[in-house]
Design an enzyme around this catalytic site. Structure first.
Site, PDB file in Angstrom:
ATOM      1  N   LYS A  10     -20.705 -23.880 -38.144  1.00 23.87           N
ATOM      2  CA  LYS A  10     -19.689 -23.398 -39.047  1.00 23.87           C
ATOM      3  C   LYS A  10     -19.923 -21.741 -39.183  1.00 23.87           C
ATOM      4  O   LYS A  10     -20.853 -21.511 -39.246  1.00 23.87           O
ATOM      5  CB  LYS A  10     -19.684 -23.888 -40.698  1.00 23.87           C
ATOM      6  CG  LYS A  10     -18.562 -23.115 -41.633  1.00 23.87           C
ATOM      7  CD  LYS A  10     -18.467 -23.902 -42.896  1.00 23.87           C
ATOM      8  CE  LYS A  10     -19.844 -23.390 -43.627  1.00 23.87           C
ATOM      9  NZ  LYS A  10     -19.752 -23.798 -45.157  1.00 23.87           N
ATOM     10  N   SER A  26      -6.243 -21.556 -28.022  1.00 28.54           N
ATOM     11  CA  SER A  26      -7.510 -21.523 -28.209  1.00 28.54           C
ATOM     12  C   SER A  26      -7.933 -20.542 -29.323  1.00 28.54           C
ATOM     13  O   SER A  26      -6.967 -19.822 -29.928  1.00 28.54           O
ATOM     14  CB  SER A  26      -8.316 -21.309 -26.968  1.00 28.54           C
ATOM     15  OG  SER A  26      -8.015 -19.991 -26.552  1.00 28.54           O
ATOM     16  N   THR A  58      -7.978 -26.363 -32.790  1.00 26.62           N
ATOM     17  CA  THR A  58      -7.953 -25.728 -31.633  1.00 26.62           C
ATOM     18  C   THR A  58      -9.353 -25.944 -30.765  1.00 26.62           C
ATOM     19  O   THR A  58     -10.148 -26.837 -31.147  1.00 26.62           O
ATOM     20  CB  THR A  58      -7.244 -24.265 -31.597  1.00 26.62           C
ATOM     21  OG1 THR A  58      -7.175 -23.958 -30.112  1.00 26.62           O
ATOM     22  CG2 THR A  58      -8.416 -23.537 -32.244  1.00 26.62           C
ATOM     23  N   TYR A  59      -9.590 -25.022 -29.848  1.00 26.79           N
ATOM     24  CA  TYR A  59     -10.838 -25.196 -29.065  1.00 26.79           C
ATOM     25  C   TYR A  59     -11.310 -23.977 -28.816  1.00 26.79           C
ATOM     26  O   TYR A  59     -10.632 -22.818 -28.924  1.00 26.79           O
ATOM     27  CB  TYR A  59     -10.491 -26.013 -27.944  1.00 26.79           C
ATOM     28  CG  TYR A  59      -9.767 -25.316 -26.804  1.00 26.79           C
ATOM     29  CD1 TYR A  59     -10.052 -24.170 -25.777  1.00 26.79           C
ATOM     30  CD2 TYR A  59      -8.448 -25.620 -26.721  1.00 26.79           C
ATOM     31  CE1 TYR A  59      -9.311 -23.770 -24.831  1.00 26.79           C
ATOM     32  CE2 TYR A  59      -7.429 -25.074 -25.984  1.00 26.79           C
ATOM     33  CZ  TYR A  59      -7.952 -23.980 -25.105  1.00 26.79           C
ATOM     34  OH  TYR A  59      -6.998 -23.414 -24.185  1.00 26.79           O
ATOM     35  N   GLY A  74      -2.406 -18.072 -28.867  1.00 27.58           N
ATOM     36  CA  GLY A  74      -1.306 -18.820 -28.690  1.00 27.58           C
ATOM     37  C   GLY A  74      -0.376 -19.283 -30.185  1.00 27.58           C
ATOM     38  O   GLY A  74      -0.394 -18.312 -30.666  1.00 27.58           O
ATOM     39  N   ALA A  76      -1.367 -20.534 -32.510  1.00 30.02           N
ATOM     40  CA  ALA A  76      -1.934 -20.326 -33.928  1.00 30.02           C
ATOM     41  C   ALA A  76      -1.905 -18.742 -34.283  1.00 30.02           C
ATOM     42  O   ALA A  76      -2.213 -18.753 -35.357  1.00 30.02           O
ATOM     43  CB  ALA A  76      -3.206 -20.861 -33.517  1.00 30.02           C
TER      44      ALA A  76
END
Length: 102
Positions: A10, A26, A58-59, A74, A76
């Site tokens: 985290k 991402s 997301t990644y 993107g 997001a």
């Protein structure tokens, strides 16, 4: 055998440095921060925006080491903006019985 999804990494209350609507997706994160907490490139992460309450999945993409970059990319980028405070969390699947033994 049953599995359980546990938090394993985290980044708590980090500040978004940029948001790029034109990128395909991402979150770009300083690669030193990724290594510090154990998030792998391309690993799925959840982002919880403490500033406005938005949540997304997301990644992670590695960013310039030492840059401090946290760039939401993107679609997001509609949910998080530069200056927002976010929590970035990564999870892993573990064998439930193994976890209970520890």
């Amino acid at each position: 055998m049953s599995t359980i999804r546990l938090l394993h990494a985290k980044l708590h209350r980090v500040r978004v440095t940029d948001a790029n609507i034109e990128y395909v997706g991402s979150v770009t994160i300083d690669s030193e921060l990724l290594a510090l907490v154990g998030i792998l490139p391309l690993q799925e992460v959840e982002i919880w925006n403490a500033t406005n309450g938005n949540r997304l999945s997301t990644y992670a993409l590695p960013g310039e080491p030492g840059s401090g970059i946290i760039c939401i990319n993107g679609a997001a980028a509609h949910l998080c903006h530069a200056g927002d405070i976010v929590i970035i969390a990564a999870f892993e699947e573990c064998d439930r019985a193994e976890v209970l033994r520890h």
